[in-house]
Design a protein around this motif. Structure first.
Motif, PDB file in Angstrom:
ATOM      1  N   GLU A   1      18.019  20.868 -10.947  1.00 36.62           N
ATOM      2  CA  GLU A   1      18.227  19.664 -11.748  1.00 36.62           C
ATOM      3  C   GLU A   1      17.841  19.919 -13.202  1.00 36.62           C
ATOM      4  N   GLU A   2      16.680  20.503 -13.416  1.00 41.07           N
ATOM      5  CA  GLU A   2      16.219  20.787 -14.770  1.00 41.07           C
ATOM      6  C   GLU A   2      17.108  21.825 -15.447  1.00 41.07           C
ATOM      7  N   PHE A   3      17.515  22.818 -14.682  1.00 43.27           N
ATOM      8  CA  PHE A   3      18.340  23.900 -15.226  1.00 43.27           C
ATOM      9  C   PHE A   3      19.696  23.385 -15.702  1.00 43.27           C
ATOM     10  N   SER A   4      20.332  22.551 -14.903  1.00 45.99           N
ATOM     11  CA  SER A   4      21.674  22.076 -15.236  1.00 45.99           C
ATOM     12  C   SER A   4      21.683  21.096 -16.398  1.00 45.99           C
ATOM     13  N   LYS A   5      20.533  20.469 -16.679  1.00 44.52           N
ATOM     14  CA  LYS A   5      20.462  19.503 -17.768  1.00 44.52           C
ATOM     15  C   LYS A   5      20.130  20.148 -19.107  1.00 44.52           C
ATOM     16  N   ASP A   6      19.758  21.423 -19.079  1.00 44.56           N
ATOM     17  CA  ASP A   6      19.378  22.107 -20.311  1.00 44.56           C
ATOM     18  C   ASP A   6      20.617  22.732 -20.931  1.00 44.56           C
ATOM     19  N   ALA A   7      21.068  22.194 -22.055  1.00 45.88           N
ATOM     20  CA  ALA A   7      22.287  22.691 -22.698  1.00 45.88           C
ATOM     21  C   ALA A   7      22.008  23.800 -23.699  1.00 45.88           C
ATOM     22  N   ASN A   8      20.760  24.183 -23.874  1.00 42.13           N
ATOM     23  CA  ASN A   8      20.420  25.244 -24.821  1.00 42.13           C
ATOM     24  C   ASN A   8      20.873  26.588 -24.262  1.00 42.13           C
ATOM     25  N   LYS A   9      21.758  27.272 -24.953  1.00 44.54           N
ATOM     26  CA  LYS A   9      22.356  28.501 -24.430  1.00 44.54           C
ATOM     27  C   LYS A   9      21.376  29.663 -24.389  1.00 44.54           C
ATOM     28  N   THR A  10      20.419  29.678 -25.305  1.00 48.26           N
ATOM     29  CA  THR A  10      19.539  30.841 -25.430  1.00 48.26           C
ATOM     30  C   THR A  10      18.767  31.178 -24.156  1.00 48.26           C
TER      31      THR A  10
ATOM     32  N   VAL B   1      19.268  30.339 -21.029  1.00 46.34           N
ATOM     33  CA  VAL B   1      19.962  30.167 -19.755  1.00 46.34           C
ATOM     34  C   VAL B   1      19.801  31.393 -18.851  1.00 46.34           C
ATOM     35  N   GLU B   2      20.027  32.579 -19.383  1.00 46.47           N
ATOM     36  CA  GLU B   2      19.936  33.788 -18.559  1.00 46.47           C
ATOM     37  C   GLU B   2      18.532  33.972 -18.008  1.00 46.47           C
ATOM     38  N   GLU B   3      17.531  33.741 -18.843  1.00 48.89           N
ATOM     39  CA  GLU B   3      16.153  33.925 -18.398  1.00 48.89           C
ATOM     40  C   GLU B   3      15.777  32.913 -17.334  1.00 48.89           C
ATOM     41  N   ARG B   4      16.165  31.677 -17.533  1.00 50.99           N
ATOM     42  CA  ARG B   4      15.830  30.641 -16.562  1.00 50.99           C
ATOM     43  C   ARG B   4      16.594  30.834 -15.259  1.00 50.99           C
ATOM     44  N   ALA B   5      17.830  31.284 -15.367  1.00 53.67           N
ATOM     45  CA  ALA B   5      18.601  31.559 -14.156  1.00 53.67           C
ATOM     46  C   ALA B   5      17.961  32.692 -13.364  1.00 53.67           C
ATOM     47  N   ARG B   6      17.460  33.703 -14.076  1.00 56.99           N
ATOM     48  CA  ARG B   6      16.814  34.826 -13.395  1.00 56.99           C
ATOM     49  C   ARG B   6      15.547  34.379 -12.681  1.00 56.99           C
ATOM     50  N   VAL B   7      14.790  33.483 -13.297  1.00 53.25           N
ATOM     51  CA  VAL B   7      13.566  32.985 -12.658  1.00 53.25           C
ATOM     52  C   VAL B   7      13.903  32.226 -11.382  1.00 53.25           C
ATOM     53  N   ILE B   8      14.914  31.356 -11.451  1.00 50.51           N
ATOM     54  CA  ILE B   8      15.321  30.609 -10.256  1.00 50.51           C
ATOM     55  C   ILE B   8      15.807  31.564  -9.171  1.00 50.51           C
ATOM     56  N   TYR B   9      16.592  32.554  -9.572  1.00 47.71           N
ATOM     57  CA  TYR B   9      17.125  33.512  -8.602  1.00 47.71           C
ATOM     58  C   TYR B   9      15.980  34.250  -7.901  1.00 47.71           C
ATOM     59  N   GLU B  10      15.030  34.729  -8.667  1.00 49.88           N
ATOM     60  CA  GLU B  10      13.946  35.516  -8.077  1.00 49.88           C
ATOM     61  C   GLU B  10      13.008  34.650  -7.245  1.00 49.88           C
ATOM     62  N   ASP B  11      12.871  33.376  -7.615  1.00 45.39           N
ATOM     63  CA  ASP B  11      11.964  32.496  -6.873  1.00 45.39           C
ATOM     64  C   ASP B  11      12.568  31.942  -5.590  1.00 45.39           C
TER      65      ASP B  11
END
Length: 235
Positions: free
Chosen positions: A143-152, A154-164
């Motif tokens: 939910e938090e990830f999809s609401k964040d429109a800041n492009k910078t 995105v890759e880092e946050r996606a990686r954290v979700i993936y690893e967790d």
């Protein structure tokens, strides 16, 4: 003829064994020379020897070294990416005490439960008792990830979700079907805000069908309902 062949075979095997022994075993002179030489660091069995690998115990194989460095990198990434749906702060979302009317509405549909912060908190605490809290944590993270429109980030946050929550190495891995998991594995190199959309829907459906009915029949929900009923003024 049979006995001659056996005898020849024995001689061949004997020659092969002698050759192998000659290649691997040091000669008596070599052994004597080694005994006469003073101990040198780094030679096993000699005085003053040093462990050639030192104290780096993880270097006994390349995979362990990679694993150690990977875990260190991951910890560093997690510290830098301050993304955790307040999980680290944790325990739950900040929200006021629910009203009796709100708690009654949770029983009408799973959507109403999930739309209410107090409902999510109560349901999350119930999931913890069933050792499936990661489902709620993953849904909140998405939910938090999809609401964040800041492009910078995105890759880092996606990686954290993936690893967790997606990686099979994570203790908080959520249960996804192979199709959704393979899609995420393909897209994680270039993630976008929709990378975890299918996975989020799947986990939401899992909680709705599996955990939600048990929560509604649980003592946690019934006790909360009774407590609020006793506190509310009589009509």
């Amino acid at each position: 003829m049979g006995s001659e062949r056996m005898e020849m075979r024995k001689r061949q095997m004997s020659v092969q064994q002698e050759s192998a022994a000659g290649e691997t075993a040091p000669s008596q002179q070599d052994q004597q020379d080694q005994q006469d030489q003073p101990g040198q660091p780094g030679q096993p069995g000699q005085p003053g020897q040093a462990n050639p690998r030192g104290s780096n115990a993880c270097c006994f194989c390349w995979c362990c070294c990679c694993s150690c460095s990977w875990n260190e990198d991951r910890d560093e990434r997690n510290r830098k990416a301050s993304y955790d749906v307040k999980e680290g702060t944790s325990d739950c979302e900040d929200c006021p005490m629910p009203t009796l009317e709100e708690v009654h509405s949770w029983g009408q549909s799973f959507d109403k439960l999930m739309c209410c912060p107090a409902g999510r908190n109560s349901f999350r605490q119930f999931l913890r008792t069933e050792f499936s809290e990661e489902n709620m944590l993953f849904w909140l993270a998405c939910e938090e990830f999809s609401k964040d429109a800041n492009k910078t980030p995105v890759e880092e946050r996606a990686r954290v979700i993936y690893e967790d929550y997606i990686s099979i190495l994570s203790p908080k891995e959520v249960s996804l079907d192979s199709r959704v998991r393979e899609t995420i594995n393909r897209n994680i190199q270039e993630p976008n805000l929709q990378t975890f959309e299918d996975a989020q829907v799947q986990i939401y459906t899992l909680m709705q069908r599996d955990s939600y009915p048990r929560y509604m029949n649980s003592s946690a929900y019934k006790n909360l309902l009774n407590t609020l009923s006793e506190q509310s003024p009589e009509p």
